[in-house]
Write a protein that holds these residues in place. Structure first.
Motif, PDB file in Angstrom:
ATOM      1  N   UNK A  30      -1.399  12.346  -8.946  1.00 37.53           N
ATOM      2  CA  UNK A  30      -1.828  12.932  -7.644  1.00 37.53           C
ATOM      3  C   UNK A  30      -0.691  12.563  -6.479  1.00 37.53           C
ATOM      4  N   UNK A  31      -0.842  13.623  -5.425  1.00 38.09           N
ATOM      5  CA  UNK A  31       0.086  13.194  -4.315  1.00 38.09           C
ATOM      6  C   UNK A  31      -0.561  11.827  -3.401  1.00 38.09           C
ATOM      7  N   UNK A  32       0.232  11.322  -2.609  1.00 41.15           N
ATOM      8  CA  UNK A  32      -0.080  10.378  -1.965  1.00 41.15           C
ATOM      9  C   UNK A  32      -1.310  10.804  -0.892  1.00 41.15           C
ATOM     10  N   UNK A  33      -2.126  10.025  -0.613  1.00 43.81           N
ATOM     11  CA  UNK A  33      -3.261  10.265   0.346  1.00 43.81           C
ATOM     12  C   UNK A  33      -2.958   9.872   1.638  1.00 43.81           C
ATOM     13  N   UNK A  34      -2.761  11.019   2.538  1.00 41.53           N
ATOM     14  CA  UNK A  34      -2.334  10.742   3.835  1.00 41.53           C
ATOM     15  C   UNK A  34      -3.306   9.728   4.727  1.00 41.53           C
ATOM     16  N   UNK A  35      -4.566   9.990   4.399  1.00 42.56           N
ATOM     17  CA  UNK A  35      -5.701   8.738   4.964  1.00 42.56           C
ATOM     18  C   UNK A  35      -5.351   7.365   4.479  1.00 42.56           C
ATOM     19  N   UNK A  36      -4.516   7.259   3.558  1.00 46.83           N
ATOM     20  CA  UNK A  36      -4.237   5.725   3.149  1.00 46.83           C
ATOM     21  C   UNK A  36      -2.936   5.550   3.721  1.00 46.83           C
ATOM     22  N   UNK A  37      -1.968   6.382   3.563  1.00 50.28           N
ATOM     23  CA  UNK A  37      -0.568   6.203   3.853  1.00 50.28           C
ATOM     24  C   UNK A  37      -0.302   6.006   5.279  1.00 50.28           C
ATOM     25  N   UNK A  38      -1.117   6.822   6.274  1.00 47.12           N
ATOM     26  CA  UNK A  38      -0.698   6.718   7.422  1.00 47.12           C
ATOM     27  C   UNK A  38      -0.839   5.520   8.277  1.00 47.12           C
ATOM     28  N   UNK A  39      -2.349   4.967   8.124  1.00 41.95           N
ATOM     29  CA  UNK A  39      -2.414   3.703   8.714  1.00 41.95           C
ATOM     30  C   UNK A  39      -1.551   2.577   8.047  1.00 41.95           C
ATOM     31  N   UNK A  48       0.872  -1.123  -0.051  1.00 41.13           N
ATOM     32  CA  UNK A  48       0.167   0.131   0.137  1.00 41.13           C
ATOM     33  C   UNK A  48       0.665   1.356   0.004  1.00 41.13           C
ATOM     34  N   UNK A  49       1.896   1.242   0.909  1.00 44.45           N
ATOM     35  CA  UNK A  49       2.743   2.210   0.742  1.00 44.45           C
ATOM     36  C   UNK A  49       3.557   2.494  -0.484  1.00 44.45           C
ATOM     37  N   UNK A  50       3.917   1.527  -1.244  1.00 42.07           N
ATOM     38  CA  UNK A  50       4.591   1.643  -2.354  1.00 42.07           C
ATOM     39  C   UNK A  50       3.747   2.185  -3.337  1.00 42.07           C
ATOM     40  N   UNK A  51       2.498   1.760  -3.446  1.00 40.55           N
ATOM     41  CA  UNK A  51       1.303   2.148  -4.401  1.00 40.55           C
ATOM     42  C   UNK A  51       0.963   3.627  -4.175  1.00 40.55           C
ATOM     43  N   UNK A  52       1.030   4.037  -3.119  1.00 40.93           N
ATOM     44  CA  UNK A  52       0.735   5.531  -2.678  1.00 40.93           C
ATOM     45  C   UNK A  52       2.012   6.300  -2.934  1.00 40.93           C
ATOM     46  N   UNK A  53       2.992   6.169  -2.790  1.00 41.87           N
ATOM     47  CA  UNK A  53       4.277   6.858  -2.738  1.00 41.87           C
ATOM     48  C   UNK A  53       4.856   6.699  -4.189  1.00 41.87           C
ATOM     49  N   UNK A  54       4.747   5.669  -4.773  1.00 44.89           N
ATOM     50  CA  UNK A  54       5.547   5.423  -6.183  1.00 44.89           C
ATOM     51  C   UNK A  54       4.507   5.628  -7.101  1.00 44.89           C
ATOM     52  N   UNK A  55       3.574   4.494  -7.217  1.00 46.57           N
ATOM     53  CA  UNK A  55       2.515   4.436  -8.526  1.00 46.57           C
ATOM     54  C   UNK A  55       1.704   5.663  -8.648  1.00 46.57           C
TER      55      UNK A  55
END
Length: 204
Positions: free
Chosen positions: A120-129, A106-113
């Motif tokens: 778009x920028x990574x979603x903190x609501x997804x990235x933080x948990x 999930x982190x790789x998807x949000x920060x790289x993909x």
């Protein structure tokens, strides 16, 4: 030996499948394809999920990374999938899918993909948990690796490849692997294996 074609993309799961095939030195024909793009219709009869990886053996398809890894291990005549420790193997494969790699992926998807392909920028609501989960499960893995070099049976196995699925992207994705010294040393050992470190070398 059966005729083998392994269809892949550069995503996390296909990377693992390609690494397994190359580590086992099997006579596999590798083919990069676009299961959600131009190749979708042609490959739907072989994989209704429209995902990678896909192994075709004498015309018969097999999808899902772990099933492909098991089949390749059988074909190689090795015990890369350790049959002497079936419960341990399945525990780590399952733990990877549902916990450690789920968080890391999930982190790789949000920060790289997402920034690269979705604009778009990574979603903190997804990235933080996801990061909280990654740290929780990394602590467990680090404690286990404090007492062993490899996860199962005192030797390298598919369990190591599977649990490490997201770690090659740690630098780009900001996975805090350096905070866990036993994980870092374990992955350094994995990176001494050419097939793990550079699975796509020469077949891009």
């Amino acid at each position: 030996m059966s005729a083998l074609q392994l269809y892949y993309t550069h995503n996390l799961n296909p990377r693992v499948a390609v690494a397994v095939a190359r580590h086992l030195d099997l006579p596999v024909e590798f083919a990069r394809y676009s299961p959600m793009g131009d190749d979708r219709e042609a490959f739907l009869p072989l994989n209704p999920n429209s995902l990678a990886p896909l192994l075709v053996e004498d015309g018969q398809p097999l999808w899902e990374t772990d099933a492909i890894a098991l089949r390749l291990s059988r074909l190689s005549g090795t015990d890369f999938w350790l049959d002497t420790h079936p419960e341990e193997m399945m525990r780590w494969v399952s733990w990877s899918a549902h916990h450690f790699t789920r968080a890391g992926g999930t982190i790789v998807f949000e920060t790289v993909t997402v920034p690269l392909y979705m604009g778009r920028a990574p979603d903190p609501a997804v990235l933080e948990p996801a990061m909280a989960d990654f740290r929780r499960f990394a602590t467990i893995l680090d404690d286990v690796l404090a007492g062993r070099d490899w996860l199962v049976g005192g030797r390298l196995s598919y369990a190591d490849f599977r649990v490490a699925t997201a770690l090659p992207f740690a630098g780009r994705a900001g996975l805090p692997v350096g905070d866990y010294r036993h994980i870092a040393r374990w992955h350094d050992r994995l990176n001494e294996i050419d097939a793990w470190r550079e699975p796509f070398a020469g077949i891009e």
